[in-house]
Design a protein around this motif. Structure first.
Motif, mmCIF file in Angstrom:
data_model
loop_
_atom_site.group_PDB
_atom_site.id
_atom_site.type_symbol
_atom_site.label_atom_id
_atom_site.label_comp_id
_atom_site.label_asym_id
_atom_site.label_seq_id
_atom_site.Cartn_x
_atom_site.Cartn_y
_atom_site.Cartn_z
ATOM 1 N N SER A 48 19.855 -0.346 -18.274
ATOM 2 C CA SER A 48 20.423 -0.243 -19.630
ATOM 3 C C SER A 48 21.943 -0.311 -19.569
ATOM 4 O O SER A 48 22.563 0.021 -18.541
ATOM 5 N N ALA A 49 22.518 -0.734 -20.698
ATOM 6 C CA ALA A 49 23.989 -0.801 -20.778
ATOM 7 C C ALA A 49 24.565 0.610 -20.666
ATOM 8 O O ALA A 49 25.656 0.806 -20.113
ATOM 9 N N GLU A 50 23.804 1.569 -21.166
ATOM 10 C CA GLU A 50 24.276 2.961 -21.089
ATOM 11 C C GLU A 50 24.478 3.365 -19.624
ATOM 12 O O GLU A 50 25.495 3.955 -19.261
ATOM 13 N N TRP A 51 23.497 2.999 -18.782
ATOM 14 C CA TRP A 51 23.623 3.308 -17.354
ATOM 15 C C TRP A 51 24.820 2.569 -16.735
ATOM 16 O O TRP A 51 25.582 3.132 -15.960
ATOM 17 N N VAL A 52 24.972 1.299 -17.092
ATOM 18 C CA VAL A 52 26.087 0.525 -16.510
ATOM 19 C C VAL A 52 27.404 1.213 -16.856
ATOM 20 O O VAL A 52 28.262 1.447 -15.986
ATOM 21 N N GLU A 53 27.577 1.581 -18.121
ATOM 22 C CA GLU A 53 28.855 2.204 -18.538
ATOM 23 C C GLU A 53 29.069 3.533 -17.830
ATOM 24 O O GLU A 53 30.175 3.852 -17.386
#
Ligand SMILES: Cc1ncc(COP(=O)(O)OP(=O)(O)O)c(N)n1
Ligand SMILES: Cc1nc(C(=O)O)sc1CCOP(=O)(O)O
Ligand SMILES: [Mg+2]
Length: 416
Positions: A217-222
């Motif tokens: 997820s983008a949340e994890w990447v950020e």
């Protein structure tokens, strides 16, 4: 434990088989192999749960198992004729077919023919021996064929000048090249390629690879970028995820803001459209993705591999890094291949040498990371070791402490 049973007619090959099994044992490349005698005219390879046979140049009669053609009398069949034949016959192996400037090995893979090509064939008995030994060690057919050619060449070299490799082939020069559109002789040989030739991909910074978390997820990447991760990958496998494009745009922007290397798995069209840092693709993607579009857009490319032939094939596309998997069992993804283990990983890394950065993946956690790192790979890609860690920040810190390259100790005489 497996067994390799030879017919009487192949007894002379024992002098090549035994040193190879000793080398495999020394480098711990597979289970033990016992050598026995076959009642039949075929080479029989038996594992606990299955068995198959191999026969060299059978005359006429249909046999079950692999049929290896490795004795050629002029006029030789054409490469294109053999490519078509092997595509239709899953059990046919065309070995060392002479061509104008070299020789070609062709085998069947998922309804089509694959090949490796080189200019000097090497010696035929070591080639046969390695084919049998590698299959008995449970290397996939494409790796057995590739290793057999490399060993045939290494053996020939060592006997010409007293050097070279009589043991397990390791150096890149001995290995044949995978025949793809990028091979300058593919067209002249008459080999039909599905893919288009492509220029080398932009470089990735190997120093930033060390720990490479792959997340969904983008949340994890950020979150990871905020914690200082320098290379990561967004891997969303749900094709119907309605937030896919938005997440892709989000991670590309976040990667730029952090000057990080953010790769996108699979979704190369969106990656090109939104100017991602890079794309990670699997072997099957190589048949369908527009590599030329990815390269011309200046994106980096990471490629998955799972053995010798896939490494040689990946190298033909000059990617930004080559991923080597899966090293240990993993529950993150169903894998059609077997875990490679650290010893095969070390050989793969050595084969690639300095040509491309390497990334190991599959079942790697903190307890296994040091052994993997010591093989010399440039990066370690992990999913669960970070996403399922109780404290992901602490997990990153632990990995970062471990994944440091120590300069070789300086000799005291270097001081002045
Ligand atoms: C760093 C890295 N290595 C290997 C993979 C696997 O990619 P692929 O073969 O395309 O399989 P999927 O990840 O799509 O299931 C990877 N993603 N990253
Ligand atoms: C996505 C993926 N690709 C692999 C390959 O070998 O190509 S192994 C893998 C999963 C790695 O997950 P974990 O770190 O949780 O074992
Ligand atoms: Mg993929």
């Amino acid at each position: 434990m497996s067994s390799l049973c030879l017919p009487d007619s192949l007894t002379p090959l024992l002098m090549h088989v035994e040193p190879l099994l000793a080398a495999a044992d020394k480098y711990q490349l597979g289970e033990q192999v016992s050598v026995d005698w076959s009642e039949s005219e075929t080479v029989d390879i038996q594992f606990e749960e299955r068995q198959f046979s191999l026969v060299f140049n059978p005359d006429g009669a249909d046999i079950t198992g692999y049929k290896v053609l490795d004795q050629w009398i002029a006029p030789y069949p054409s490469v294109s004729e053999m490519q078509q034949l092997v595509a239709q016959k899953p059990n046919l192996i065309v070995s060392g077919l002479p061509t104008e400037k070299g020789c070609i090995d062709i085998w069947h893979h998922n309804g089509e023919a694959r090949a490796v090509y080189c200019h000097h064939a090497g010696a035929s008995e070591p080639q046969r021996a390695m084919l049998m030994v590698a299959l008995a060690l449970d290397f996939p057919l494409e790796d057995a064929v590739t290793l057999a050619r490399a060993h045939a060449r290494g053996y020939m070299e060592s006997h010409m000048d007293g050097y070279g490799e009589t043991g397990w082939p390791m150096s890149r020069e001995l290995f044949p090249r995978a025949l793809t559109a990028n091979h300058p002789e593919a067209e002249d040989l008459g080999w039909t390629c599905k893919e288009a030739a492509v220029e080398p991909f932009a470089a990735t910074d190997p120093a930033k690879l060390a720990l490479y978390p792959v997340v969904d997820s983008a949340e994890w990447v950020e979150r990871l970028l905020d914690l200082g991760v320098a290379t990561t990958q967004l891997r969303i496998k749900d094709e119907n995820d309605s937030t896919l494009e938005a997440q892709i745009k989000q991670v590309i922007a976040a990667g730029k803001a952090h000057q990080a290397q953010v790769y996108l798995n699979d979704h190369w069209q969106l990656a090109v459209e939104h100017k991602a840092y890079g794309v990670h693709l699997g072997q099957e993607d190589l048949d369908t993705a527009d590599l030329v579009a990815i390269q011309q857009a200046g994106l980096r490319l990471g490629l998955s591999t799972h053995g010798y032939y896939e490494i040689l094939r990946a190298a033909e596309f000059s990617p930004s890094y080559i991923a080597l998997g899966h090293i240990f069992p993993t529950t993150t993804k169903e894998m059609p291949s077997k875990p490679q283990g650290v010893n095969r990983l070390a050989l793969y890394h050595k084969l690639i040498g300095e040509a491309f950065p390497t990334v190991a993946i599959g079942g790697i956690d903190l307890s296994r990371a040091e052994k993997v790192w010591r093989t010399g790979v440039n990066g370690i890609a992990v999913v669960r070791a970070v996403t399922q860690a109780e404290d992901p920040k602490a997990a990153l810190d632990d990995f970062n402490q471990l994944l440091v390259r120590h300069e070789p100790a300086k000799d005291a005489t270097d001081a002045e």
